[in-house]
Design an enzyme around this catalytic site. Sequence first.
Site: not given
Ligand code: ZN
Length: 169
Positions: A46, A51, A94-95, A136-137, A140
């Site tokens: 995701g 991000q 998380c990236l 989660h996304e 962000h």
């Molecule tokens: Zn994330």
Amino acid sequence: MAILPILTVPDPILKQVSKPVEVVDDALRALMDDMLETMYDAPGIGLAAIQVGVAKRVIVMDLSREDEEKQPRYFVNPEILSKNDDLEPYEEGCLSVPEVYDTVERPTKVRLRYLDYHGKLIEEEADGMFAVCIQHEMDHLQGVLFIDYLSRLKRERAVTRVKKLVRAA
Ligand code: ZN
């Protein structure tokens, strides 16, 4: 399509609240294509636009397994209409916080409304991994990271670790 650089903690841009998208047009689809390619390259399941430094309420996701055909999903201006009261722990990563994994508890089911890749309004229920990932996304989009749910000590440790990792790269 292009692979975009992914911001990592403690970049202050990640704390920004993203703005609603006004229209799903070709320019937005180009952004979503780039985000998807960036996510696959990372690799991740995701990615939110913030991000890659774009403060728009856009998310891409693909929860297919390696042996399955790719199933890209796109969420524009997603909203949670309702969630259930059952919380379940899940180990998240998380990236933007590479190589850090920790457990977060979230509602196991959410009802969603969003625009898809073509600007069509969709309402659907998410559970399992989909519910975890979309929550989660969507965090962000509010400038919230999964490490914000952890203790201050764990959060500071995570940021230090990522800083070291980025410096070494
Ligand atoms: Zn994330």
